[in-house]
Each structure stands twice: as C-alpha cells, then as structure tokens.
Write a protein that holds these residues in place. Structure first.
Motif, PDB file in Angstrom:
ATOM      1  N   LYS A  15      35.395 -45.129  42.803  1.00  0.00           N
ATOM      2  CA  LYS A  15      35.257 -45.136  44.268  1.00  0.00           C
ATOM      3  C   LYS A  15      35.285 -43.728  44.873  1.00  0.00           C
ATOM      4  CE  LYS A  15      35.375 -49.634  44.575  1.00  0.00           C
ATOM      5  NZ  LYS A  15      34.164 -50.363  44.760  1.00  0.00           N
ATOM      6  N   LEU A  16      35.651 -42.729  44.077  1.00  0.00           N
ATOM      7  CA  LEU A  16      35.789 -41.366  44.598  1.00  0.00           C
ATOM      8  C   LEU A  16      34.437 -40.688  44.808  1.00  0.00           C
ATOM      9  CD1 LEU A  16      38.709 -40.021  42.383  1.00  0.00           C
ATOM     10  CD2 LEU A  16      38.834 -40.834  44.741  1.00  0.00           C
ATOM     11  N   ASP A  17      34.402 -39.779  45.775  1.00  0.00           N
ATOM     12  CA  ASP A  17      33.206 -38.952  45.939  1.00  0.00           C
ATOM     13  C   ASP A  17      33.244 -37.858  44.875  1.00  0.00           C
ATOM     14  OD1 ASP A  17      34.663 -36.594  46.882  1.00  0.00           O
ATOM     15  OD2 ASP A  17      34.895 -37.684  48.765  1.00  0.00           O
ATOM     16  N   ASP A  18      32.156 -37.129  44.758  1.00  0.00           N
ATOM     17  CA  ASP A  18      32.033 -36.128  43.690  1.00  0.00           C
ATOM     18  C   ASP A  18      33.112 -35.050  43.751  1.00  0.00           C
ATOM     19  OD1 ASP A  18      29.830 -37.536  42.876  1.00  0.00           O
ATOM     20  OD2 ASP A  18      28.390 -36.153  43.743  1.00  0.00           O
ATOM     21  N   LYS A  19      33.377 -34.527  44.922  1.00  0.00           N
ATOM     22  CA  LYS A  19      34.362 -33.461  45.066  1.00  0.00           C
ATOM     23  C   LYS A  19      35.757 -33.948  44.677  1.00  0.00           C
ATOM     24  CE  LYS A  19      36.120 -30.012  48.254  1.00  0.00           C
ATOM     25  NZ  LYS A  19      36.047 -29.435  49.576  1.00  0.00           N
ATOM     26  N   SER A  20      36.119 -35.127  45.130  1.00  0.00           N
ATOM     27  CA  SER A  20      37.432 -35.685  44.798  1.00  0.00           C
ATOM     28  C   SER A  20      37.555 -35.941  43.301  1.00  0.00           C
ATOM     29  CB  SER A  20      37.674 -36.986  45.558  1.00  0.00           C
ATOM     30  OG  SER A  20      37.653 -36.764  46.941  1.00  0.00           O
ATOM     31  N   LEU A  21      36.482 -36.413  42.699  1.00  0.00           N
ATOM     32  CA  LEU A  21      36.490 -36.677  41.265  1.00  0.00           C
ATOM     33  C   LEU A  21      36.699 -35.387  40.475  1.00  0.00           C
ATOM     34  CD1 LEU A  21      36.158 -39.033  39.315  1.00  0.00           C
ATOM     35  CD2 LEU A  21      33.726 -38.539  39.264  1.00  0.00           C
ATOM     36  N   CYS A  22      36.027 -34.336  40.886  1.00  0.00           N
ATOM     37  CA  CYS A  22      36.207 -33.033  40.228  1.00  0.00           C
ATOM     38  C   CYS A  22      37.627 -32.513  40.409  1.00  0.00           C
ATOM     39  CB  CYS A  22      35.204 -32.023  40.753  1.00  0.00           C
ATOM     40  SG  CYS A  22      33.528 -32.368  40.215  1.00  0.00           S
ATOM     41  N   ASN A  23      38.183 -32.694  41.591  1.00  0.00           N
ATOM     42  CA  ASN A  23      39.562 -32.266  41.835  1.00  0.00           C
ATOM     43  C   ASN A  23      40.550 -33.058  40.990  1.00  0.00           C
ATOM     44  OD1 ASN A  23      38.873 -30.266  43.667  1.00  0.00           O
ATOM     45  ND2 ASN A  23      39.016 -31.644  45.416  1.00  0.00           N
ATOM     46  N   MET A  24      40.323 -34.358  40.847  1.00  0.00           N
ATOM     47  CA  MET A  24      41.202 -35.191  40.018  1.00  0.00           C
ATOM     48  C   MET A  24      41.166 -34.717  38.572  1.00  0.00           C
ATOM     49  SD  MET A  24      42.770 -37.451  41.813  1.00  0.00           S
ATOM     50  CE  MET A  24      43.325 -38.637  40.631  1.00  0.00           C
ATOM     51  N   ARG A  25      39.999 -34.317  38.143  1.00  0.00           N
ATOM     52  CA  ARG A  25      39.815 -33.860  36.767  1.00  0.00           C
ATOM     53  C   ARG A  25      40.660 -32.621  36.461  1.00  0.00           C
ATOM     54  NH1 ARG A  25      33.809 -32.958  34.228  1.00  0.00           N
ATOM     55  NH2 ARG A  25      34.536 -32.854  32.105  1.00  0.00           N
ATOM     56  N   LEU A  26      40.935 -31.828  37.484  1.00  0.00           N
ATOM     57  CA  LEU A  26      41.691 -30.586  37.306  1.00  0.00           C
ATOM     58  C   LEU A  26      43.207 -30.770  37.383  1.00  0.00           C
ATOM     59  CD1 LEU A  26      39.474 -28.275  39.538  1.00  0.00           C
ATOM     60  CD2 LEU A  26      39.459 -28.439  37.033  1.00  0.00           C
ATOM     61  N   THR A  27      43.662 -31.950  37.777  1.00  0.00           N
ATOM     62  CA  THR A  27      45.099 -32.125  38.030  1.00  0.00           C
ATOM     63  C   THR A  27      45.947 -32.224  36.777  1.00  0.00           C
ATOM     64  OG1 THR A  27      44.868 -34.513  38.280  1.00  0.00           O
ATOM     65  CG2 THR A  27      44.746 -33.184  40.285  1.00  0.00           C
ATOM     66  N   CYS A  28      45.449 -32.880  35.731  1.00  0.00           N
ATOM     67  CA  CYS A  28      46.234 -32.971  34.498  1.00  0.00           C
ATOM     68  C   CYS A  28      45.348 -33.354  33.321  1.00  0.00           C
ATOM     69  CB  CYS A  28      47.389 -33.962  34.643  1.00  0.00           C
ATOM     70  SG  CYS A  28      46.913 -35.689  34.668  1.00  0.00           S
ATOM     71  N   LYS A  29      45.873 -33.169  32.115  1.00  0.00           N
ATOM     72  CA  LYS A  29      45.099 -33.447  30.905  1.00  0.00           C
ATOM     73  C   LYS A  29      44.735 -34.924  30.787  1.00  0.00           C
ATOM     74  CE  LYS A  29      46.946 -29.642  28.201  1.00  0.00           C
ATOM     75  NZ  LYS A  29      47.722 -29.244  27.024  1.00  0.00           N
ATOM     76  N   TYR A  30      45.648 -35.806  31.187  1.00  0.00           N
ATOM     77  CA  TYR A  30      45.406 -37.247  31.102  1.00  0.00           C
ATOM     78  C   TYR A  30      44.177 -37.640  31.930  1.00  0.00           C
ATOM     79  CZ  TYR A  30      45.927 -42.198  32.239  1.00  0.00           C
ATOM     80  OH  TYR A  30      45.694 -43.526  32.453  1.00  0.00           O
ATOM     81  N   LEU A  31      44.137 -37.190  33.176  1.00  0.00           N
ATOM     82  CA  LEU A  31      43.008 -37.533  34.051  1.00  0.00           C
ATOM     83  C   LEU A  31      41.733 -36.864  33.579  1.00  0.00           C
ATOM     84  CD1 LEU A  31      44.755 -37.383  37.539  1.00  0.00           C
ATOM     85  CD2 LEU A  31      44.344 -39.373  36.084  1.00  0.00           C
ATOM     86  N   ASN A  32      41.833 -35.631  33.118  1.00  0.00           N
ATOM     87  CA  ASN A  32      40.671 -34.924  32.597  1.00  0.00           C
ATOM     88  C   ASN A  32      40.082 -35.663  31.397  1.00  0.00           C
ATOM     89  OD1 ASN A  32      38.781 -32.731  32.440  1.00  0.00           O
ATOM     90  ND2 ASN A  32      39.936 -32.017  30.679  1.00  0.00           N
ATOM     91  N   LYS A  33      40.950 -36.185  30.534  1.00  0.00           N
ATOM     92  CA  LYS A  33      40.486 -36.915  29.352  1.00  0.00           C
ATOM     93  C   LYS A  33      39.707 -38.162  29.759  1.00  0.00           C
ATOM     94  CE  LYS A  33      42.097 -39.128  25.135  1.00  0.00           C
ATOM     95  NZ  LYS A  33      43.251 -39.485  24.316  1.00  0.00           N
ATOM     96  N   ILE A  34      40.219 -38.895  30.733  1.00  0.00           N
ATOM     97  CA  ILE A  34      39.532 -40.108  31.200  1.00  0.00           C
ATOM     98  C   ILE A  34      38.183 -39.750  31.819  1.00  0.00           C
ATOM     99  CG2 ILE A  34      39.588 -41.976  32.890  1.00  0.00           C
ATOM    100  CD1 ILE A  34      42.611 -42.077  32.518  1.00  0.00           C
ATOM    101  N   ILE A  35      38.178 -38.766  32.701  1.00  0.00           N
ATOM    102  CA  ILE A  35      36.970 -38.419  33.445  1.00  0.00           C
ATOM    103  C   ILE A  35      35.950 -37.683  32.579  1.00  0.00           C
ATOM    104  CG2 ILE A  35      36.104 -37.145  35.462  1.00  0.00           C
ATOM    105  CD1 ILE A  35      38.806 -37.764  36.809  1.00  0.00           C
ATOM    106  N   SER A  36      36.379 -37.077  31.496  1.00  0.00           N
ATOM    107  CA  SER A  36      35.457 -36.361  30.607  1.00  0.00           C
ATOM    108  C   SER A  36      34.754 -37.281  29.614  1.00  0.00           C
ATOM    109  CB  SER A  36      36.212 -35.278  29.837  1.00  0.00           C
ATOM    110  OG  SER A  36      36.704 -34.315  30.723  1.00  0.00           O
ATOM    111  N   ASN A  37      35.172 -38.499  29.520  1.00  0.00           N
ATOM    112  CA  ASN A  37      34.614 -39.447  28.574  1.00  0.00           C
ATOM    113  C   ASN A  37      33.198 -39.862  28.985  1.00  0.00           C
ATOM    114  OD1 ASN A  37      34.044 -42.276  27.621  1.00  0.00           O
ATOM    115  ND2 ASN A  37      35.943 -41.868  26.502  1.00  0.00           N
ATOM    116  N   GLU A  38      32.276 -39.870  28.029  1.00  0.00           N
ATOM    117  CA  GLU A  38      30.884 -40.236  28.309  1.00  0.00           C
ATOM    118  C   GLU A  38      30.764 -41.662  28.847  1.00  0.00           C
ATOM    119  OE1 GLU A  38      27.555 -38.560  27.888  1.00  0.00           O
ATOM    120  OE2 GLU A  38      29.077 -37.122  28.452  1.00  0.00           O
ATOM    121  N   LEU A  39      31.573 -42.574  28.322  1.00  0.00           N
ATOM    122  CA  LEU A  39      31.533 -43.955  28.804  1.00  0.00           C
ATOM    123  C   LEU A  39      31.930 -44.040  30.275  1.00  0.00           C
ATOM    124  CD1 LEU A  39      30.973 -46.868  28.098  1.00  0.00           C
ATOM    125  CD2 LEU A  39      33.323 -47.072  27.282  1.00  0.00           C
TER     126      LEU A  39
END
Length: 94
Positions: A15-39
């Motif tokens: 549900k997040l917009d692109d900017k928010s999604l990128c910011n979430m990705r930078l907050t911690c390794k756990y979130l980065n791992k989820i958001i970096s997944n190709e699936l």
C-alpha cells in the motif's frame, strides 16, 4: 519490525508509495530483506498496476526491482496517455 507478522507487513508494504517504500527499506535489515526480495517486487507490481503476470514477463529483462524502477514507476496519471501512445507505436500493448 512493524506488525511482527511477515504477511501483514507485506500487505502494508504493498500500500506504500514509492518514496515511503524506499524509506522503509533503509530502516533496518529485516525490512530491507523483505523489500529486496524479487517475489516482493512481482507482487508489488501486480498489486499496484493490476497487470497479468504473463504480460509482465514479456517485458522484464532481469530483475523485477529494476523493471519497476526503470519502467513502471515512471507511469502516473499525468503521463499515462503518453506511455499508452508510445506503447501502441512500439507494439507493446497487450
């Protein structure tokens, strides 16, 4: 860690917009791992654009993240007609 439930977190991320999604990705390794997944990116694209996966596969060259950031994220309500016209000229309408 947001909700503590991976499936719930994914629903939030979709549900997040692109900017928010990128910011979430930078907050911690756990979130980065989820958001970096190709699936994640396949499902994000499907949820955001409601496009059939078979059509998407025709135009993706390597990674879903790259396809989204270099192609799909540029389309918005202000320029969609331009992309539709150029897609029809290039034979990329499905």
């Amino acid at each position: 860690m947001l909700s503590g439930n991976k499936d719930t977190n994914l629903l939030i991320f979709y549900k997040l917009d692109d900017k928010s999604l990128c910011n979430m990705r930078l907050t911690c390794k756990y979130l980065n791992k989820i958001i970096s997944n190709e699936l994640f990116w396949v499902n994000y694209i499907i949820n955001k654009y409601n496009i059939d996966i078979a059509i998407l596969k025709k135009y993706r060259e390597d990674s879903w993240y790259k396809y989204y950031t270099e192609d799909l994220s540029r389309i918005n309500s202000h320029n969609s007609n331009k992309y539709l016209k150029s897609g029809s000229i290039a034979g990329r309408l499905d």
